[in-house]
Design an enzyme around this catalytic site. Structure first.
Site, mmCIF file in Angstrom:
data_model
loop_
_atom_site.group_PDB
_atom_site.id
_atom_site.type_symbol
_atom_site.label_atom_id
_atom_site.label_comp_id
_atom_site.label_asym_id
_atom_site.label_seq_id
_atom_site.Cartn_x
_atom_site.Cartn_y
_atom_site.Cartn_z
ATOM 1 N N THR A 181 0.866 -1.179 0.000
ATOM 2 C CA THR A 181 0.000 0.000 0.000
ATOM 3 C C THR A 181 0.904 1.231 0.000
ATOM 4 O O THR A 181 1.338 1.674 -1.055
ATOM 5 C CB THR A 181 -0.972 -0.016 1.198
ATOM 6 N N LYS A 236 4.067 -7.048 4.102
ATOM 7 C CA LYS A 236 3.796 -5.660 3.769
ATOM 8 C C LYS A 236 3.423 -4.919 5.049
ATOM 9 O O LYS A 236 2.963 -5.516 6.023
ATOM 10 C CB LYS A 236 2.684 -5.521 2.731
ATOM 11 N N THR A 253 1.578 -7.892 13.395
ATOM 12 C CA THR A 253 1.360 -6.683 12.619
ATOM 13 C C THR A 253 1.551 -6.887 11.121
ATOM 14 O O THR A 253 2.415 -7.623 10.693
ATOM 15 C CB THR A 253 2.324 -5.584 13.085
ATOM 16 N N GLU A 311 6.120 4.496 7.230
ATOM 17 C CA GLU A 311 5.651 5.649 6.454
ATOM 18 C C GLU A 311 6.493 6.886 6.742
ATOM 19 O O GLU A 311 6.592 7.350 7.882
ATOM 20 C CB GLU A 311 4.176 5.917 6.760
ATOM 21 N N ASN A 316 -0.344 10.491 5.635
ATOM 22 C CA ASN A 316 -1.602 10.175 6.300
ATOM 23 C C ASN A 316 -2.623 11.309 6.238
ATOM 24 O O ASN A 316 -3.791 11.110 6.573
ATOM 25 C CB ASN A 316 -1.343 9.758 7.743
ATOM 26 N N SER A 342 -6.679 9.576 -0.979
ATOM 27 C CA SER A 342 -6.662 10.159 -2.338
ATOM 28 C C SER A 342 -5.851 9.311 -3.302
ATOM 29 O O SER A 342 -5.122 8.438 -2.895
ATOM 30 C CB SER A 342 -6.106 11.577 -2.297
#
Length: 418
Positions: free
Chosen positions: A164, A190, A201, A287, A413, A418
């Site tokens: 993702t 992932k 997780t 991230e 985040n 979008s």
């Protein structure tokens, strides 16, 4: 992003192949259109075995569980821990939807029709945005394509299909010997955000050609996950879709492991090697991350206390920010040590910061010591940082993994949908 430096273990060899490194496993990933994607990055994958596998799984402990989690758990119970493989998809979590379980079951049916097996003999995992209706049409159009392309060479396409916000696919495989037979454990995973300790997780598939009973396979997975994925912390948000599955088809033809003997210990170590490597890859690709953080705690009275301190340190947002700025603010380490749910003597705590550029002691006996800020800055400018904490002279140690907290985490985040 630089690759994680793999630790060498006696008797184990790293090899290529990911989830297809073990005999009899094939995989593939294709773009089927689950979400509009101008780059056509794969979003649907299959991992299958030529032989019915013993299967084990661990799943999110979040009270809100996505439909694929509920369906996979039900399938494992229905079959007594057996599966031919797993279907995975990205872009849509299939969570908090009234028709979610029906859709997850339908996806398993579509894959089962291609394979000629029963739907309950397949497991499923999905990841992406929560609360959006999952379109079934992409699966109906893409399942034949992903099945037709199954091969041992397409393991990376499968790993890409579950990404993702990940920036790189995550795979590892290891080879070892059991009773004169060559065995393998391979894995893909992932996860980049919404990662918090105390569960398996992210999404992870582990495959092996080792022959092992379903009961011991589950025992090994439940044990190893405590010291790998459960020690991974990115942002404190536990996913609704967390899934880790191990599939064992026995094609290595070793004597089946039915008790916790020496062969079991070797298999467990292989599982640990694979899962710990994926854990570190997940941490480094958090991230917006620029650095992998590894906190190792030593001198604890037992493993539980060591784990509690390591997790507390790696979860500190203030520390994560300091590491992003290469600021040797060791007080933030001690603060996190202090509120850990653990027993130790704070007057015995020592802290060292280290990387491939060197190391610097910053705290001893629970208090600061003189150190060179310039050397510390050089150490912390590297992209892999070790935070070494000693809490006494006990026999136990533990490690937890995470990443720095950067401006890009908020950007990612702020417009995730979008």
């Amino acid at each position: 992003m630089k690759q994680i430096e793999k630790v060498l273990y006696d008797g184990f060899t790293y090899i290529d192949g990911g989830v297809c490194a073990a005999k009899g496993f094939r995989a593939n990933g294709v773009y089927c259109g689950i979400k509009e994607n101008p780059t056509k990055k794969p979003d649907l994958c299959l991992v299958v075995s030529d032989k019915l596998c013993r299967a084990a799984g661990v799943f999110t402990s979040n009270k809100v569980k996505a439909a694929p989690v509920l369906v996979s758990k039900a399938h494992l119970e229905q079959t007594g821990g057996k599966a031919w493989g797993m279907v995975l998809s990205s872009k849509n979590a299939n969570c908090c939807n009234a028709d979610g379980i029906d859709k997850a079951n339908r996806v398993c049916e579509l894959a089962a029709e291609q394979m000629g097996v029963q739907p309950e003999e397949l497991l499923i995992a999905q990841t992406g945005v929560i609360g959006q209706i999952l379109p079934i049409e992409p699966f109906e159009q893409g399942m034949g394509k992903v099945y037709d392309g199954l091969s041992a060479e397409n393991h990376e396409q499968a790993a890409i299909a579950i990404m993702t916000t990940d920036t790189v696919p995550k795979e590892v495989a290891v080879e070892f010997q059991l009773g004169g037979k060559t065995c393998h454990v391979g894995a893909m995973g992932k996860g980049s955000g919404m990662i918090c300790p105390n569960m398996a997780t992210t999404l992870n598939v582990v495959t092996t050609d080792c022959a092992i009973s379903a009961e011991l396979l589950q025992t090994a997975l439940s044990d190893v996950v405590q010291y790998t994925y459960n020690c991974l912390y990115i942002d404190g948000d536990q996913s609704t879709n967390d899934t880790c599955v191990v599939l064992a088809n026995g094609l290595a033809e070793n004597a089946e492991i039915t008790e916790q003997n020496d062969d079991y210990a070797v298999f467990r170590q292989a599982l640990y090697i694979a899962m710990s490597n994926i854990t570190k890859m997940l941490a480094k690709d958090g991230e917006g991350a620029t650095k992998l953080l590894e906190c190792t705690v030593t001198g604890a009275k037992d493993r539980e206390n060591a784990l509690a301190v390591a997790k507390s340190v790696i979860a500190s947002d203030l520390l994560k920010c300091a590491m992003f700025g290469a600021d040797a603010n060791w007080g933030r380490v001690l603060c996190a040590v202090g509120y850990a749910p653990a027993e130790f003597d704070i007057d015995q705590v020592a802290v060292t910061l280290a990387s491939r550029a060197g190391s610097v002691d910053v705290c001893k006996n629970g208090a600061g010591i003189d150190f060179s800020e310039d050397i510390a800055k050089t150490v912390l400018l590297e992209d892999e940082i070790e935070i070494l904490v000693s809490v006494g002279d006990g026999p136990a140690a533990a490690t937890a993994w995470g990443c720095d907290l950067t401006y890009d985490y908020v950007k990612i985040n702020g417009d995730y949908r979008s």
